[in-house]
Every structure is written in structure tokens, then in C-alpha cells.
Design a protein around this motif. Structure first.
Motif, PDB file in Angstrom:
ATOM      1  N   ASP A 238       1.093  -1.220  -0.073  1.00 18.57           N
ATOM      2  CA  ASP A 238      -0.070   0.059   0.059  1.00 18.57           C
ATOM      3  C   ASP A 238       0.955   1.259   0.115  1.00 18.57           C
ATOM      4  O   ASP A 238       2.209   1.210   0.436  1.00 18.57           O
ATOM      5  CB  ASP A 238      -1.078   0.038   1.062  1.00 18.57           C
ATOM      6  N   LEU A 239       0.452   2.459  -0.593  1.00 21.59           N
ATOM      7  CA  LEU A 239       0.989   3.513  -0.528  1.00 21.59           C
ATOM      8  C   LEU A 239       0.736   4.110   0.908  1.00 21.59           C
ATOM      9  O   LEU A 239      -0.525   4.344   1.462  1.00 21.59           O
ATOM     10  CB  LEU A 239       0.603   4.572  -1.444  1.00 21.59           C
ATOM     11  N   ASN A 240       1.760   4.594   1.740  1.00 19.51           N
ATOM     12  CA  ASN A 240       1.667   5.223   3.038  1.00 19.51           C
ATOM     13  C   ASN A 240       1.606   6.828   2.736  1.00 19.51           C
ATOM     14  O   ASN A 240       2.641   7.455   2.675  1.00 19.51           O
ATOM     15  CB  ASN A 240       3.101   5.014   3.849  1.00 19.51           C
ATOM     16  N   PHE A 241       0.402   7.413   2.676  1.00 23.56           N
ATOM     17  CA  PHE A 241       0.231   8.897   2.529  1.00 23.56           C
ATOM     18  C   PHE A 241       0.606   9.667   3.529  1.00 23.56           C
ATOM     19  O   PHE A 241       0.848  10.719   3.378  1.00 23.56           O
ATOM     20  CB  PHE A 241      -1.209   9.104   2.217  1.00 23.56           C
ATOM     21  N   ALA A 242       0.791   8.964   4.658  1.00 20.91           N
ATOM     22  CA  ALA A 242       1.090   9.966   5.929  1.00 20.91           C
ATOM     23  C   ALA A 242       2.767  10.174   5.823  1.00 20.91           C
ATOM     24  O   ALA A 242       2.931  11.162   6.269  1.00 20.91           O
ATOM     25  CB  ALA A 242       1.030   8.901   7.403  1.00 20.91           C
ATOM     26  N   SER A 243       3.383   9.470   4.955  1.00 19.93           N
ATOM     27  CA  SER A 243       4.772  10.017   4.781  1.00 19.93           C
ATOM     28  C   SER A 243       4.772  11.252   3.652  1.00 19.93           C
ATOM     29  O   SER A 243       5.970  11.691   3.775  1.00 19.93           O
ATOM     30  CB  SER A 243       5.624   8.856   4.361  1.00 19.93           C
ATOM     31  N   LEU A 244       3.986  11.753   3.257  1.00 19.79           N
ATOM     32  CA  LEU A 244       4.078  12.616   2.182  1.00 19.79           C
ATOM     33  C   LEU A 244       3.628  13.992   2.898  1.00 19.79           C
ATOM     34  O   LEU A 244       2.941  14.052   3.970  1.00 19.79           O
ATOM     35  CB  LEU A 244       2.994  12.478   1.256  1.00 19.79           C
ATOM     36  N   LYS A 245       4.833  14.948   2.654  1.00 16.93           N
ATOM     37  CA  LYS A 245       4.828  16.019   3.306  1.00 16.93           C
ATOM     38  C   LYS A 245       4.307  17.171   2.312  1.00 16.93           C
ATOM     39  O   LYS A 245       5.098  17.232   1.179  1.00 16.93           O
ATOM     40  CB  LYS A 245       6.149  16.588   3.746  1.00 16.93           C
ATOM     41  N   PHE A 246       3.413  18.196   2.478  1.00 19.60           N
ATOM     42  CA  PHE A 246       3.030  19.163   1.503  1.00 19.60           C
ATOM     43  C   PHE A 246       3.245  20.457   2.524  1.00 19.60           C
ATOM     44  O   PHE A 246       3.166  20.769   3.473  1.00 19.60           O
ATOM     45  CB  PHE A 246       1.700  18.999   1.262  1.00 19.60           C
ATOM     46  N   GLU A 247       3.581  21.419   1.460  1.00 20.82           N
ATOM     47  CA  GLU A 247       3.827  22.615   2.136  1.00 20.82           C
ATOM     48  C   GLU A 247       2.728  23.438   2.323  1.00 20.82           C
ATOM     49  O   GLU A 247       2.336  24.379   3.328  1.00 20.82           O
ATOM     50  CB  GLU A 247       4.757  23.623   1.237  1.00 20.82           C
ATOM     51  N   ARG A 248       1.623  23.202   1.597  1.00 18.29           N
ATOM     52  CA  ARG A 248       0.292  23.833   1.525  1.00 18.29           C
ATOM     53  C   ARG A 248      -0.650  22.900   2.448  1.00 18.29           C
ATOM     54  O   ARG A 248      -0.823  21.929   1.971  1.00 18.29           O
ATOM     55  CB  ARG A 248      -0.243  23.905   0.367  1.00 18.29           C
ATOM     56  N   PRO A 249      -1.397  23.495   3.402  1.00 20.43           N
ATOM     57  CA  PRO A 249      -2.269  22.812   4.140  1.00 20.43           C
ATOM     58  C   PRO A 249      -3.328  22.101   3.621  1.00 20.43           C
ATOM     59  O   PRO A 249      -3.834  21.028   3.799  1.00 20.43           O
ATOM     60  CB  PRO A 249      -2.744  23.848   5.237  1.00 20.43           C
ATOM     61  N   TRP A 250      -3.889  22.756   2.437  1.00 17.25           N
ATOM     62  CA  TRP A 250      -5.084  22.173   1.778  1.00 17.25           C
ATOM     63  C   TRP A 250      -4.752  21.149   0.997  1.00 17.25           C
ATOM     64  O   TRP A 250      -5.659  20.096   0.805  1.00 17.25           O
ATOM     65  CB  TRP A 250      -5.462  23.750   0.878  1.00 17.25           C
ATOM     66  N   LEU A 251      -3.594  20.799   0.714  1.00 17.92           N
ATOM     67  CA  LEU A 251      -3.111  19.527   0.240  1.00 17.92           C
ATOM     68  C   LEU A 251      -3.254  18.450   1.128  1.00 17.92           C
ATOM     69  O   LEU A 251      -3.624  17.252   0.602  1.00 17.92           O
ATOM     70  CB  LEU A 251      -1.554  19.491  -0.435  1.00 17.92           C
ATOM     71  N   HIS A 252      -2.836  18.567   2.249  1.00 20.95           N
ATOM     72  CA  HIS A 252      -3.115  17.502   3.301  1.00 20.95           C
ATOM     73  C   HIS A 252      -4.491  17.213   3.516  1.00 20.95           C
ATOM     74  O   HIS A 252      -5.072  16.011   3.583  1.00 20.95           O
ATOM     75  CB  HIS A 252      -2.675  18.051   4.688  1.00 20.95           C
ATOM     76  N   ALA A 253      -5.470  18.167   3.508  1.00 16.99           N
ATOM     77  CA  ALA A 253      -6.851  18.137   3.537  1.00 16.99           C
ATOM     78  C   ALA A 253      -7.262  17.136   2.369  1.00 16.99           C
ATOM     79  O   ALA A 253      -8.233  16.304   2.567  1.00 16.99           O
ATOM     80  CB  ALA A 253      -7.605  19.420   3.458  1.00 16.99           C
ATOM     81  N   ILE A 254      -7.013  17.434   1.052  1.00 16.59           N
ATOM     82  CA  ILE A 254      -7.543  17.062  -0.098  1.00 16.59           C
ATOM     83  C   ILE A 254      -6.821  15.332   0.012  1.00 16.59           C
ATOM     84  O   ILE A 254      -7.692  14.483  -0.303  1.00 16.59           O
ATOM     85  CB  ILE A 254      -6.715  17.744  -1.351  1.00 16.59           C
ATOM     86  N   THR A 255      -5.650  14.946   0.346  1.00 16.17           N
ATOM     87  CA  THR A 255      -5.114  13.830   0.485  1.00 16.17           C
ATOM     88  C   THR A 255      -5.584  12.989   1.741  1.00 16.17           C
ATOM     89  O   THR A 255      -5.252  11.555   1.795  1.00 16.17           O
ATOM     90  CB  THR A 255      -3.598  13.803   0.468  1.00 16.17           C
ATOM     91  N   TYR A 256      -6.442  13.308   2.475  1.00 12.79           N
ATOM     92  CA  TYR A 256      -6.647  13.227   3.942  1.00 12.79           C
ATOM     93  C   TYR A 256      -7.329  11.397   3.557  1.00 12.79           C
ATOM     94  O   TYR A 256      -6.953  10.471   4.336  1.00 12.79           O
ATOM     95  CB  TYR A 256      -7.553  13.721   4.805  1.00 12.79           C
ATOM     96  N   PRO A 257      -8.200  11.533   2.604  1.00 10.35           N
ATOM     97  CA  PRO A 257      -9.114  10.390   2.554  1.00 10.35           C
ATOM     98  C   PRO A 257      -8.151   9.039   2.053  1.00 10.35           C
ATOM     99  O   PRO A 257      -8.573   8.055   2.436  1.00 10.35           O
ATOM    100  CB  PRO A 257     -10.179  10.710   1.307  1.00 10.35           C
ATOM    101  N   PHE A 258      -7.159   9.488   1.661  1.00 13.93           N
ATOM    102  CA  PHE A 258      -6.178   8.318   1.196  1.00 13.93           C
ATOM    103  C   PHE A 258      -5.496   7.615   2.218  1.00 13.93           C
ATOM    104  O   PHE A 258      -4.992   6.462   2.362  1.00 13.93           O
ATOM    105  CB  PHE A 258      -5.211   8.689   0.423  1.00 13.93           C
ATOM    106  N   HIS A 259      -5.574   8.288   3.449  1.00 13.92           N
ATOM    107  CA  HIS A 259      -5.295   7.855   4.574  1.00 13.92           C
ATOM    108  C   HIS A 259      -6.296   6.527   5.208  1.00 13.92           C
ATOM    109  O   HIS A 259      -5.889   5.580   5.790  1.00 13.92           O
ATOM    110  CB  HIS A 259      -5.167   8.597   6.122  1.00 13.92           C
ATOM    111  N   MET A 260      -7.522   6.391   4.529  1.00 15.92           N
ATOM    112  CA  MET A 260      -8.420   5.478   4.900  1.00 15.92           C
ATOM    113  C   MET A 260      -8.725   4.315   3.950  1.00 15.92           C
ATOM    114  O   MET A 260      -9.168   3.228   4.264  1.00 15.92           O
ATOM    115  CB  MET A 260      -9.813   6.045   5.257  1.00 15.92           C
TER     116      MET A 260
END
Length: 248
Positions: free
Chosen positions: A204-226
Motif C-alpha cells: 500500500d502507499l503510505n500517504f502519511a509519509s508525504l509532506k506538503f507545504e500547503r495545508p489544503w493539500l493535506h486536506a485533499i489527500t486525507y481520504p487516502f489515509h483511509m
């Protein structure tokens, strides 16, 4: 937030339990049903709701894994109230145990490791069983996504903390079952269906390891944690083994 949640519970009660909440509050033993996949669903949802509440509390300046876990347990467990009054269901002690384990899994990791190392995830693929009983297993993809346990797989992903192992890649073990149009094995067997459990091994891809400078990118990719990312997988069951080039 409390008002919004109360409205959501009311809407759920009117839509899902319409005409069924007619009995005194009671408990119901549903442990033998659906090869216990519904218990894995309770674990998954409580884990994820606790993680989401922790994220919301952190944005508000209050970082508390204990309260996030308690709130997550309370939110998911509140569904047992309309269940308990329903003629077709009943409150379940085993659902509450699964909820507690899901919240506990989140709390223990955040308390001792300060991060999530063991992710509960979910994937789904359409199956031919829903059409056999659409009133229970769903009519259309969105309903089947929520109701058809035959197509649901509950995953547990972990990224080894060893040298040279890429942080973005996780090992994943999935649990699922098929051959069910009724909750209990005896009912399925009487209609000629042979329910069976399966274990699926994948990456699986561990999206928690990805770091984004823009907070809204974290919000967009949050569903991939599930969600478990589609990938090759090796399935093992009492029917033998099977390799999937891409498993959903």
C-alpha cells in the motif's frame, strides 16, 4: 458540532430505521453474522473517526489523543441507540467491543509513539451477490459500497522502520469474506451459497509519509489515509490461493 451531529443522527434514524423503531430497547447477538466483517467495519470506523477528531481538535489548539478516542467511540457507538429500539436489529455488545478496540488502537499508538504506525484501511469491489438481494446488500454502487460485505476488505497497513525501506511503501494484510446474501451461515447454506473467509496480502502507499507545504493539500489527500490503494495482491482462503494483478 454537537447540534450538527444530533441532526445527522435524527436524519439517519428517519431514513434507515423508518417504521422499525417500535420496540423497547433491547440487545441482540449478531456475532455469528457476516463472518464478523461488520465487527471489522466497527473497528475501522471508530479508528478513523478518532483520527479525524484528533485532527480537528489539533486544528483548534487542543491536541488530545485520549479525548479524540473517547469522542470517536461515543460517536460511532451512538448508532447502537436506534439499533436497540429497532424491530429488525438490536443493540450489540460486540459492536461496542469492536468500537472500543478501534478507539483503543488509535489511542495506544498516539500515546506511546506520537504517530500512527498501524493504519486501518478499507477497499471495495463490486460482486455478483448484491443483485441476488439488493434490498439488503444494496442497489447500485454507492449502496453496495456501504452494505455488501462480500466486496469489502478491511486492511491493516504497516511501514517497516528498517534501513533502506521506503517510507511511502507499506505492507498490508486484508480480511474479507464472500458467498453471503444472508448474515448467518445456515441461511446462506440453505439457499446454496457457500460463505468463506479470505486473507489478502498486498502493499500500500503510505500517504502519511508525504509532506506538503500547503495545508489544503493535506486536506485533499486525507481520504487516502483511509483507503487501501489498488495493488497486486495474494489471496488465501479455504478455496485455495489466488493472485490478483490489481486488487480493489
Amino acid at each position: 458540532m454537537s447540534f450538527v451531529y444530533a441532526v445527522l443522527v435524527l436524519v439517519l434514524g428517519l431514513a434507515w430505521y423508518k417504521g422499525q423503531m417500535i420496540e423497547p430497547f433491547h440487545f441482540f447477538n449478531d456475532l455469528p453474522e457476516w463472518k464478523q466483517l461488520d465487527k471489522l467495519a466497527h473497528f475501522f470506523w471508530t479508528f478513523q473517526v478518532s483520527a479525524l477528531v484528533f485532527r480537528l481538535l489539533s486544528w483548534g489548539g487542543w491536541q488530545s489523543a485520549k479525548w479524540a478516542s473517547l469522542i470517536g467511540f461515543g460517536l460511532v457507538s451512538s448508532v447502537e441507540i436506534p439499533d436497540g429500539f429497532s424491530a429488525g436489529y438490536g443493540a450489540s455488545i460486540f459492536d461496542l467491543v469492536a468500537n472500543a478496540l478501534g478507539a483503543g488502537c488509535f489511542f495506544v499508538q498516539m500515546h506511546f509513539f506520537k504517530s500512527i504506525r498501524f493504519f486501518a484501511k478499507f477497499s471495495f469491489h463490486a460482486t455478483p451477490y448484491a443483485i441476488q438481494r439488493p434490498s439488503l446488500l444494496g442497489d447500485g454502487f454507492l449502496q453496495e459500497l456501504l452494505k455488501d460485505y462480500n466486496g469489502q476488505t478491511f486492511w491493516y497497513a504497516w511501514t517497516p522502520a528498517i534501513k533502506f525501506w521506503p517510507r511511502w511503501l507499506s505492507l498490508a494484510v486484508g480480511l474479507g469474506a464472500e458467498g453471503m446474501i444472508y448474515g448467518r451461515d445456515a441461511e446462506n447454506l440453505s439457499y446454496g451459497f457457500l460463505p468463506f473467509r479470505k486473507i489478502v496480502f498486498s502493499v500500500d502507499l503510505n500517504f502519511a509519509s508525504l509532506k506538503f507545504e500547503r495545508p489544503w493539500l493535506h486536506a485533499i489527500t486525507y481520504p487516502f489515509h483511509m483507503i487501501k490503494f489498488p495493488a497486486p495482491a495474494f489471496e488465501v482462503s479455504e478455496r485455495g490461493w489466488k493472485f490478483h494483478w490489481v486488487y480493489f
